[in-house]
Motif scaffolding. Sequence first.
Motif, PDB file in Angstrom:
ATOM      1  N   PHE A 198      52.487  40.585  31.862  1.00  0.00           N
ATOM      2  CA  PHE A 198      52.594  42.171  31.711  1.00  0.00           C
ATOM      3  C   PHE A 198      53.142  42.472  33.171  1.00  0.00           C
ATOM      4  N   THR A 199      53.752  43.864  33.053  1.00  0.00           N
ATOM      5  CA  THR A 199      54.058  44.441  34.369  1.00  0.00           C
ATOM      6  C   THR A 199      53.682  45.823  34.347  1.00  0.00           C
ATOM      7  N   ASN A 200      52.981  46.058  35.498  1.00  0.00           N
ATOM      8  CA  ASN A 200      52.769  47.639  36.021  1.00  0.00           C
ATOM      9  C   ASN A 200      53.857  48.453  36.339  1.00  0.00           C
ATOM     10  N   THR A 201      54.614  49.054  35.030  1.00  0.00           N
ATOM     11  CA  THR A 201      55.621  49.996  35.448  1.00  0.00           C
ATOM     12  C   THR A 201      55.329  51.506  35.779  1.00  0.00           C
ATOM     13  N   GLY A 202      54.233  51.748  36.126  1.00  0.00           N
ATOM     14  CA  GLY A 202      53.975  52.902  36.548  1.00  0.00           C
ATOM     15  C   GLY A 202      53.794  53.236  38.086  1.00  0.00           C
ATOM     16  N   ASP A 203      53.314  54.273  38.593  1.00  0.00           N
ATOM     17  CA  ASP A 203      53.158  54.550  39.970  1.00  0.00           C
ATOM     18  C   ASP A 203      51.926  54.412  40.758  1.00  0.00           C
ATOM     19  N   ALA A 204      50.935  53.990  40.034  1.00  0.00           N
ATOM     20  CA  ALA A 204      49.506  53.814  40.395  1.00  0.00           C
ATOM     21  C   ALA A 204      49.151  52.350  40.441  1.00  0.00           C
ATOM     22  N   PRO A 205      48.320  51.749  41.152  1.00  0.00           N
ATOM     23  CA  PRO A 205      47.772  50.467  40.843  1.00  0.00           C
ATOM     24  C   PRO A 205      47.207  50.402  39.574  1.00  0.00           C
ATOM     25  N   LEU A 206      47.254  49.325  38.628  1.00  0.00           N
ATOM     26  CA  LEU A 206      46.807  49.069  37.424  1.00  0.00           C
ATOM     27  C   LEU A 206      45.459  48.385  37.349  1.00  0.00           C
ATOM     28  N   ILE A 207      44.279  48.978  36.991  1.00  0.00           N
ATOM     29  CA  ILE A 207      42.930  47.978  36.809  1.00  0.00           C
ATOM     30  C   ILE A 207      42.659  47.766  35.328  1.00  0.00           C
ATOM     31  N   ILE A 208      42.438  46.615  35.076  1.00  0.00           N
ATOM     32  CA  ILE A 208      42.229  46.050  33.936  1.00  0.00           C
ATOM     33  C   ILE A 208      40.421  46.035  33.943  1.00  0.00           C
ATOM     34  N   SER A 209      39.850  46.859  33.201  1.00  0.00           N
ATOM     35  CA  SER A 209      38.328  46.829  33.279  1.00  0.00           C
ATOM     36  C   SER A 209      37.634  45.841  32.341  1.00  0.00           C
ATOM     37  N   LYS A 210      38.446  45.644  31.194  1.00  0.00           N
ATOM     38  CA  LYS A 210      37.751  44.675  30.015  1.00  0.00           C
ATOM     39  C   LYS A 210      38.709  44.204  29.407  1.00  0.00           C
ATOM     40  N   VAL A 211      38.773  43.081  28.943  1.00  0.00           N
ATOM     41  CA  VAL A 211      39.313  42.079  27.923  1.00  0.00           C
ATOM     42  C   VAL A 211      38.387  41.402  27.067  1.00  0.00           C
ATOM     43  N   SER A 212      38.532  41.652  25.820  1.00  0.00           N
ATOM     44  CA  SER A 212      37.609  41.211  24.731  1.00  0.00           C
ATOM     45  C   SER A 212      38.344  40.561  23.620  1.00  0.00           C
ATOM     46  N   SER A 213      37.955  39.688  22.895  1.00  0.00           N
ATOM     47  CA  SER A 213      38.385  38.906  21.671  1.00  0.00           C
ATOM     48  C   SER A 213      37.674  39.274  20.516  1.00  0.00           C
ATOM     49  N   SER A 214      38.463  39.420  19.290  1.00  0.00           N
ATOM     50  CA  SER A 214      37.601  39.416  17.933  1.00  0.00           C
ATOM     51  C   SER A 214      36.784  38.417  17.383  1.00  0.00           C
ATOM     52  N   CYS A 215      36.828  37.294  18.239  1.00  0.00           N
ATOM     53  CA  CYS A 215      36.187  35.966  17.785  1.00  0.00           C
ATOM     54  C   CYS A 215      35.583  35.106  19.088  1.00  0.00           C
ATOM     55  N   GLY A 216      34.580  34.694  18.870  1.00  0.00           N
ATOM     56  CA  GLY A 216      33.990  33.722  19.955  1.00  0.00           C
ATOM     57  C   GLY A 216      35.056  32.364  20.240  1.00  0.00           C
ATOM     58  N   CYS A 217      35.815  32.165  19.268  1.00  0.00           N
ATOM     59  CA  CYS A 217      36.680  31.078  19.553  1.00  0.00           C
ATOM     60  C   CYS A 217      37.805  31.270  20.358  1.00  0.00           C
ATOM     61  N   THR A 218      37.959  32.574  20.786  1.00  0.00           N
ATOM     62  CA  THR A 218      39.044  32.922  21.643  1.00  0.00           C
ATOM     63  C   THR A 218      38.263  33.554  22.979  1.00  0.00           C
ATOM     64  N   ILE A 219      38.833  32.870  23.893  1.00  0.00           N
ATOM     65  CA  ILE A 219      38.252  33.365  25.265  1.00  0.00           C
ATOM     66  C   ILE A 219      39.429  33.971  26.179  1.00  0.00           C
ATOM     67  N   PRO A 220      39.440  35.130  26.600  1.00  0.00           N
ATOM     68  CA  PRO A 220      40.510  36.076  27.300  1.00  0.00           C
ATOM     69  C   PRO A 220      39.901  35.753  28.682  1.00  0.00           C
ATOM     70  N   LYS A 221      40.751  35.896  29.664  1.00  0.00           N
ATOM     71  CA  LYS A 221      40.572  35.898  31.144  1.00  0.00           C
ATOM     72  C   LYS A 221      41.350  36.968  31.815  1.00  0.00           C
ATOM     73  N   LYS A 222      40.893  38.142  32.444  1.00  0.00           N
ATOM     74  CA  LYS A 222      41.675  39.183  32.820  1.00  0.00           C
ATOM     75  C   LYS A 222      41.845  38.921  34.304  1.00  0.00           C
ATOM     76  N   PRO A 223      42.971  39.656  34.988  1.00  0.00           N
ATOM     77  CA  PRO A 223      43.181  39.504  36.389  1.00  0.00           C
ATOM     78  C   PRO A 223      42.010  40.099  37.251  1.00  0.00           C
ATOM     79  N   ASP A 224      41.598  39.501  38.378  1.00  0.00           N
ATOM     80  CA  ASP A 224      40.322  40.131  39.087  1.00  0.00           C
ATOM     81  C   ASP A 224      40.948  41.042  40.043  1.00  0.00           C
ATOM     82  N   GLU A 225      42.071  41.274  40.452  1.00  0.00           N
ATOM     83  CA  GLU A 225      42.766  42.142  41.437  1.00  0.00           C
ATOM     84  C   GLU A 225      43.344  43.377  40.686  1.00  0.00           C
ATOM     85  N   PRO A 226      43.506  44.502  41.284  1.00  0.00           N
ATOM     86  CA  PRO A 226      44.447  45.677  40.622  1.00  0.00           C
ATOM     87  C   PRO A 226      45.985  45.097  40.700  1.00  0.00           C
ATOM     88  N   ILE A 227      46.810  45.348  39.959  1.00  0.00           N
ATOM     89  CA  ILE A 227      48.145  45.039  39.917  1.00  0.00           C
ATOM     90  C   ILE A 227      48.914  46.164  40.400  1.00  0.00           C
TER      91      ILE A 227
END
Length: 141
Positions: free
Chosen positions: A50-79
């Motif tokens: 993904f790309t931050n096309t806005g004009d402020a830092p993008l902070i991803i606070s939470k990423v979750s999955s609909s099932c325990g068989c899928t493990i998502p990992k979000k970026p730690d730093e603001p984009i």
Amino acid sequence: MKQLLTILFIGLISLSVNAQDKKAKIEFKSETIDYGTIEKGSNGVREFEFTNTGDAPLIISKVSSSCGCTIPKKPDEPILPGKTGVIEVKYDTNRVNPIRKTITVISNADTPTVALKIKGEVVDTKSADTMLEKKKSIVQQ
């Protein structure tokens, strides 16, 4: 003196209002990843870019999955504006079945919630070969 204070006060308020107008905006290269047909036990790691096309830092606070068989990992730093990032998704490919999962991304973007999808099918080629062998008669073997 009162007029000077009033002008300064109005100026400060307008600056703070303008500062609040800045928003992050998240744009994904693709909102769906198709695994296609993959073998049981193969690499289940994929990335949503993904790309931050806005004009402020993008902070991803939470990423979750609909099932325990899928493990998502979000970026730690603001984009920062104009920069790209990835959300890594790992699917457990030891489960033989079709893949239809949703990953929910929550951020400070102008669209605070985005639903990403993964799809595909995990097959066990070893058991398929065994089934074919069992269906053959003794003469065919």
